[in-house]
Design a protein around this motif. Sequence first.
Motif, PDB file in Angstrom:
ATOM      1  N   TYR A  49      46.688  41.240  38.513  1.00 25.04           N
ATOM      2  CA  TYR A  49      47.095  41.194  39.929  1.00 25.04           C
ATOM      3  C   TYR A  49      46.064  41.905  40.812  1.00 25.04           C
ATOM      4  O   TYR A  49      45.669  41.406  41.882  1.00 25.04           O
ATOM      5  CB  TYR A  49      48.471  41.838  40.081  1.00 25.04           C
ATOM      6  N   ARG A  97      43.702  40.306  43.829  1.00 18.38           N
ATOM      7  CA  ARG A  97      43.729  40.775  45.235  1.00 18.38           C
ATOM      8  C   ARG A  97      42.335  40.992  45.801  1.00 18.38           C
ATOM      9  O   ARG A  97      42.126  40.862  47.011  1.00 18.38           O
ATOM     10  CB  ARG A  97      44.531  42.085  45.327  1.00 18.38           C
ATOM     11  N   VAL A 133      47.196  35.209  43.719  1.00 18.25           N
ATOM     12  CA  VAL A 133      47.673  35.741  44.992  1.00 18.25           C
ATOM     13  C   VAL A 133      47.099  34.815  46.051  1.00 18.25           C
ATOM     14  O   VAL A 133      45.920  34.903  46.413  1.00 18.25           O
ATOM     15  CB  VAL A 133      47.217  37.193  45.216  1.00 18.25           C
TER      16      VAL A 133
END
Length: 458
Positions: A99, A103, A74
């Motif tokens: 994911y 983050r 990300v």
Amino acid sequence: MENNKRRADAVFSWRREDFQELVETALAHARKLGATDAGAEASEGCGLSVSVRKGELETVERNRDKSLGITVYVGHRRGNASTSDFSRTAIEQTVQAAYDIARFTAEDPVAGLPDADDIAQPHEQPDLDLFHPWAITSEQAAELALRCEAAAFATDPRIDNSEGAGVSAQQSHFYSGHTRGFRGGYASSRHSISVAPIAGKGDEMQRDAWYSSMRNATELASPEAVGRYAAERALARLKSRKISTRECPVLFESPLAAGLLGAYVQATSGGSLYRRSSFLVDSLGKQVFAPHLDVLEDPFVKRGKGSAPFDEEGVRTKPRKVVDGGRVEGYFLSSYSARKLGMKTTGNAGGSHNLTLTSRRTLPEDNLPEMLRMLGTGLFVIELMGQGVNYVTGDYSRGASGFWVQNGEIAFPVQEITIAGNLKEMFMGIEAVGADTYNYGAKTVGSILVNKMKVAGS
């Protein structure tokens, strides 16, 4: 390639096409979640390991495992997760986990997938003949191991004990891809026969070991040859003694010489360099080895143990000279470590590929007896103990055993000594490399003669 595919389908539970689908599913879900970039790799391994000791079967182990690893970016934040469950729900949960990690991970400005122009394209992925499955049963493997140990016992009556013999047959395959366009994978195999006999009795006992390891089982040394040679090595060490502390030349047997080459790789690998925790920081273009030495890297050796058409990031690999006339011509860098150093990746994410250290002085007749003659009077080392290498300073200190050599001839075995020096001086002090080359993993080198080291004894 088609023959390899048929062989793989016969060995593994999961086909290449299955892995392709798993990888594409994972990448698609990462994009759906909003990942900037993502990579995935599906793999499966299986094999058989059998061990015997003193003529009796000890263990039979079969292994089969599978994994799907996901890396998600990300921006410049990276997250990684893996699963052994290949259901769609598990894959999506694993991608979500990667994911979420990304983050909340601190941003790293150099984190990311390889640059597009470094990625190996399909036509740049040669078949390197790495996959030769061994259809051996546990009974057949046990028979080979027993023959190997029996050959050791039959060599001499003084060998009547053993730490055991073993046979291993291992196969694996993988497929990986990432959002910068890379797709690729292949199957590989590695098989071995080994034994560790013990000679003598009581305080006079000595052990040694030998093995044969190949991609293709038909190329393994015979179990009898492995057993006899291991026995001869153990017998040669009987009646070992200490020597007094001194400074003298040291000859490293070829399997140990590969360890010196490994120390060089460690010191010139990206992680050590960008952390500045290496004695070879800023060594590019500088004289590090004696001027008669070269080191070649060739990832395209057929059936080579360090062969690979691309590295762990999907970056193309290529043959290169990493040391030329003793000068450092290249480091061992991944995309990440290269960016940290302001350089380009060398295709070495995951390690080096088939390194060969050679000397321009070596003649075809420079076998081990000739190397002992060059040593003259000094220490011939055949075993090292401990991990006494300081990569920050280059200081080197290892427990050792081997033979004292007088006037080019082995005089007697020695043990319970320590050899010490500094790798900078040792590399520059390499006087000769033997023609008695030995392949140890991804490194091939003959015996190495170092002009002087400190030997601590009694």
